[in-house]
Structures are given as structure tokens and as C-alpha cells.
Design an enzyme around this catalytic site. Structure first.
Site, PDB file in Angstrom:
ATOM      1  N   HIS A  12    -157.893 -35.394  32.525  1.00 25.71           N
ATOM      2  CA  HIS A  12    -159.073 -34.689  32.959  1.00 25.71           C
ATOM      3  C   HIS A  12    -159.800 -35.349  34.875  1.00 25.71           C
ATOM      4  O   HIS A  12    -160.979 -35.464  34.462  1.00 25.71           O
ATOM      5  CB  HIS A  12    -160.165 -34.783  32.235  1.00 25.71           C
ATOM      6  CG  HIS A  12    -160.396 -35.881  31.881  1.00 25.71           C
ATOM      7  ND1 HIS A  12    -160.837 -36.937  29.852  1.00 25.71           N
ATOM      8  CD2 HIS A  12    -160.152 -38.057  32.376  1.00 25.71           C
ATOM      9  CE1 HIS A  12    -160.986 -37.887  29.546  1.00 25.71           C
ATOM     10  NE2 HIS A  12    -160.502 -38.668  31.405  1.00 25.71           N
ATOM     11  N   HIS A  59    -167.192 -41.389  31.015  1.00 28.06           N
ATOM     12  CA  HIS A  59    -167.643 -42.448  31.109  1.00 28.06           C
ATOM     13  C   HIS A  59    -168.307 -42.941  32.015  1.00 28.06           C
ATOM     14  O   HIS A  59    -169.010 -43.474  33.258  1.00 28.06           O
ATOM     15  CB  HIS A  59    -166.355 -42.024  32.259  1.00 28.06           C
ATOM     16  CG  HIS A  59    -165.469 -41.418  32.555  1.00 28.06           C
ATOM     17  ND1 HIS A  59    -165.526 -40.192  31.848  1.00 28.06           N
ATOM     18  CD2 HIS A  59    -164.169 -41.932  33.146  1.00 28.06           C
ATOM     19  CE1 HIS A  59    -163.419 -39.589  32.266  1.00 28.06           C
ATOM     20  NE2 HIS A  59    -163.101 -41.005  32.092  1.00 28.06           N
ATOM     21  N   HIS A 193    -151.897 -43.835  33.731  1.00 28.61           N
ATOM     22  CA  HIS A 193    -152.831 -44.166  34.926  1.00 28.61           C
ATOM     23  C   HIS A 193    -153.699 -44.994  35.015  1.00 28.61           C
ATOM     24  O   HIS A 193    -153.849 -45.677  33.406  1.00 28.61           O
ATOM     25  CB  HIS A 193    -153.129 -43.216  35.842  1.00 28.61           C
ATOM     26  CG  HIS A 193    -155.256 -42.946  34.791  1.00 28.61           C
ATOM     27  ND1 HIS A 193    -155.022 -41.908  33.588  1.00 28.61           N
ATOM     28  CD2 HIS A 193    -156.222 -42.399  34.926  1.00 28.61           C
ATOM     29  CE1 HIS A 193    -155.926 -41.953  33.335  1.00 28.61           C
ATOM     30  NE2 HIS A 193    -156.704 -41.794  33.934  1.00 28.61           N
ATOM     31  N   GLU A 240    -156.046 -43.258  27.316  1.00 25.96           N
ATOM     32  CA  GLU A 240    -156.645 -42.096  26.955  1.00 25.96           C
ATOM     33  C   GLU A 240    -156.182 -41.099  25.444  1.00 25.96           C
ATOM     34  O   GLU A 240    -156.343 -40.020  25.191  1.00 25.96           O
ATOM     35  CB  GLU A 240    -157.663 -41.379  28.055  1.00 25.96           C
ATOM     36  CG  GLU A 240    -158.330 -42.276  29.071  1.00 25.96           C
ATOM     37  CD  GLU A 240    -158.577 -41.266  30.281  1.00 25.96           C
ATOM     38  OE1 GLU A 240    -160.011 -41.671  31.379  1.00 25.96           O
ATOM     39  OE2 GLU A 240    -157.798 -40.951  30.756  1.00 25.96           O
TER      40      GLU A 240
END
Lengths: 279, 118
Positions: A12, A59, A193, A240
């Protein structure tokens, strides 16, 4: 009873929003990412879901550190996107399904998952962009939605095993919903990441490939790792993948892969896509 | 301050846990306010005054005014909220990654591409 048609997991990254707004799908940088989606579009056209339960992490749009739920479930008639501060376009609202929301809330709490309930809830790029990718250019989105937010921001995060069990409870909730609705479960984020620190830019292709493979055939494989171990293996944001695991938990019985795609990099991220169907 | 528990050490990585969330609360709250365009404009008009309004300590303020990401992280900043501050200055994640790892943006991007070839 409602039927779960399958699950789709996808990255995302915020800048996907800008790429869509600027029609960069065939740009050389973006093409390997966007070319992953047509087989998923074809599958969705075939299985025709009415509702999407979207498992994601916020977020800093709806939730801040003042109140940070581990698991939260939306129960609104409509969910708005809003300015996230980093210059990506704000998308039109998404239609909720309050009947499924409250059925899930009742069932999850009965199942001893004491979730936070949200009758007002802003949804950020982690919710909106996957829907844009799966149903491109369709406003309003053709499926009704129930957002499920998992804390992957402030440690301690829920363990991988807990997320899988939460997903199983979501699956039981959906499958005990007394309608003939067809439901797709979506998990967003990852794959490996890391945005911050001297290790920024960390990517672990080998782990990601293994994770995508095991998620279909042996999802409990990843529950052997603690959350700090997952951070070490996949990066601070790679964790995530817990949302992918939660989504997978909702699928029971014979699960098979419909389509997968993996490409490095999109922004700082190893992008992944994995659609699974339930027999 | 601190939980006193032995923590797992991952080089170049800080887990944003309770200790960091306590330490960085004012800084992260300021960054959270940057979801609003009016607040972003107010910050640009008077950066120091805006930091003071949110009660940033000297370490946090110096890190914000010098735009040093590693210093902001050390002062309790969380990557997701700090990205909203970065957005005000048009910094993307490759700018931020390059700054933190001490390489040029092109070098940082090349490193990401190389990760896909392994």
C-alpha cells in the site's frame, strides 16, 4: 450464510496514489507493479464479491498515539479519506456495511477479541489504494466495505500467532453472517521495507518469496517468528505482513493461489500481490 | 525513564516502543498536526514558534529546525509522523533514506534496485 470467496494481499505504498492520478501505469518504473493486477481483476469479475473486509494499518490519519488500539473495526455508513500530509490525492468516500460491521463486532467479542469499535473512521492510503488497484477508476467502489485496523505502528504489536487467530475469528464472523453476501478479505502493506534509521532501504527478497509461498500452503510457518525477529527479517515496515497473515487467517479449508506478483522497488518497498481463493 | 527490560538490538533500527512513544510524544503530535494544510502553512511561517506551541524539547526542536531525520528519530520521532514533516519540504522516501544512510539519492535508489536482483 455469507460466503468468503477468497483473500487478496497487496502492498500500500502512498505514491501508488500519485501514479494512479497521473496515469503512470505503463511508465517503465510502474509497469512491473501495475501489470500484476489484470489477472486479479478477472478473478474478481468471476467471483463477484459484494463486500470487502479490509485489514490494514493506519499511518496517522485516523489514529494518533493518544489512543492506539491494537485491533479496531469500523462500523460507519461511509468512510472518508482525507489529507494525509504527504501530497497524495484525496479519494472519494467508500460505502460501509453496518450490518456486517456489527455482526463482526458481536462475533469477535464473543470470540474474546475485545476490539475497539469506530462509528466514525477516516481511512488512509492503506485502505483506499488497494481498493483503487482492485477496482480501478470505479467511484464509488463497487463493493461495500468494513475496515479492520491493526496496530503495526507502536510496539508492542500483536504477535503473528495472535494476528492469525484474529483472522480466523474474522472468518468465523463472516461465515456466520445470515445473508447470501459474497465477501472478499483484503490484507494490505509490506512486503519487506524499512523507512527509518541507518538501515533504511533494507529489503529481503529471499524472505518475502518464502513468505508469499508459505502464506498459501502453510501460514503458521511465519508464526515461529517474534515481532522483533520479523522486524529484523523484513524491516520496521515490513512487519505490516501481519495484515497479510490476518487476511489469510480468515480463509479456511482448501486455499489455492489465484495469482501473485512481486517487484522491487516501488518507492523503498518490495511490492507484493497475492490473491487466494477458497474452494 | 525506560522499561528497564533488555531489548533486542537490530543494527540501524529502533523499535518504536513505549519508551520512544513517551519520549517523542510532543514531536509526533506536532507532526500529526501536519495533516492539515493550515497547520503546514503555520509551521512554515514560524517554525520555532510552532515547535514551542507543541512543547518540543531542545533536542527535538534542533532536530526539526535542521531537518536531520536521524536526530528526530533519536528524539523519539516515529517514521510515519515524521514523513508528514518531510512532505512539507517535498522530501520523498528516497530523499529521507539517502540522508539517513549518508549516500546520494541516486545511490540510495540504485541500492533498492540492486535488492531486486539478488
Amino acid at each position: 450464510m455469507a460466503k468468503i470467496v477468497g483473500g487478496i494481499n497487496v502492498t500500500h505504498v502512498p505514491y501508488i496514489g500519485r501514479a494512479i492520478a497521473n496515469n503512470l501505469q505503463q511508465d517503465p518504473y510502474w509497469k512491473p507493479f501495475f501489470d500484476g493486477f489484470p489477472p486479479v481483476h478477472q478473478w474478481l469479475a468471476k467471483v463477484k464479491p459484494d463486500v470487502a473486509v479490509v485489514i490494514y494499518n493506519d499511518h496517522g490519519l485516523n489514529f494518533f498515539l493518544d489512543k492506539m488500539p491494537t485491533f479496531a473495526v469500523g462500523a460507519a455508513a461511509e468512510y472518508s479519506n482525507a489529507d494525509e500530509g504527504w501530497g497524495i490525492p484525496t479519494l472519494p468516500p467508500y460505502i460501509g456495511d453496518q450490518d456486517l460491521s456489527w455482526h463482526m463486532i458481536d462475533s469477535l467479542v464473543e470470540d474474546e477479541f475485545d476490539i475497539v469499535t469506530c462509528q466514525e473512521m477516516l481511512v488512509d492510503h492503506a485502505f483506499t489504494l488497494p481498493l483503487e488497484l482492485f477496482w480501478p477508476g470505479q467511484h464509488p467502489c463497487p463493493v461495500r466495505t468494513v475496515p479492520v485496523c491493526v496496530n503495526t505502528v507502536q510496539f508492542p504489536l500483536p504477535t503473528a500467532a495472535r494476528c492469525f487467530k484474529f483472522g480466523q475469528a474474522i472468518g468465523r464472523a463472516i461465515e456466520s453472517w445470515d445473508t447470501d453476501a459474497r465477501v472478499v478479505v483484503i490484507g494490505t502493506g509490506g512486503l519487506s521495507h524499512q523507512l527509518e534509521g541507518q538501515r533504511a532501504g533494507f529489503i529481503n527478497k529471499e524472505f518475502d518469496m518464502m513468505f508469499m509461498d508459505k502464506l498459501v500452503t502453510d501460514p503458521l510457518w511465519v508464526t515461529r517468528y517474534s515481532v522483533p525477529e520479523l522486524v529484523e527479517l523484513t524491516g520496521t515496515q515490513g512487519v505490516e505482513l501481519l495484515n497479510w497473515l490476518t487476511c489469510r487467517g480468515a480463509l479456511s479449508g482448501d486455499v489455492t493461489k489465484v495469482h501473485g506478483n512481486y517487484h522491487i522497488p516501488i518507492s523503498n518497498t518490495a511490492s507484493g500481490l497475492l490473491a487466494m481463493q477458497v474452494a | 525513564m525506560g522499561s528497564g527490560k533488555q531489548k533486542r538490538v537490530i543494527p540501524g533500527t529502533t523499535l518504536f516502543d513505549g519508551d520512544m512513544a513517551r519520549k517523542g510524544y510532543a514531536l509526533n503530535k506536532m507532526c500529526f498536526s501536519f495533516n492539515s494544510a493550515d497547520n503546514r502553512a503555520a509551521f512554515l511561517t514560524d517554525k520555532e514558534g510552532y515547535c514551542d506551541k507543541y512543547g518540543l524539547n531542545a533536542e527535538q526542536k534542533a532536530a526539526v529546525l535542521s531537518l536531520q531525520v536521524l536526530d528526530m528519530l533519536a528524539a523519539g520521532g516515529n517514521a510515519y509522523y515524521l514523513a508528514k514533516l518531510g512532505g512539507i519540504f517535498g522530501l520523498d522516501m528516497q530523499d529521507i533514506g539517502a540522508q539517513q544512510t549518508g549516500v546520494t539519492k541516486d545511490e540510495f535508489k540504485a541500492k533498492l534496485v540492486a535488492a531486486g536482483r539478488r
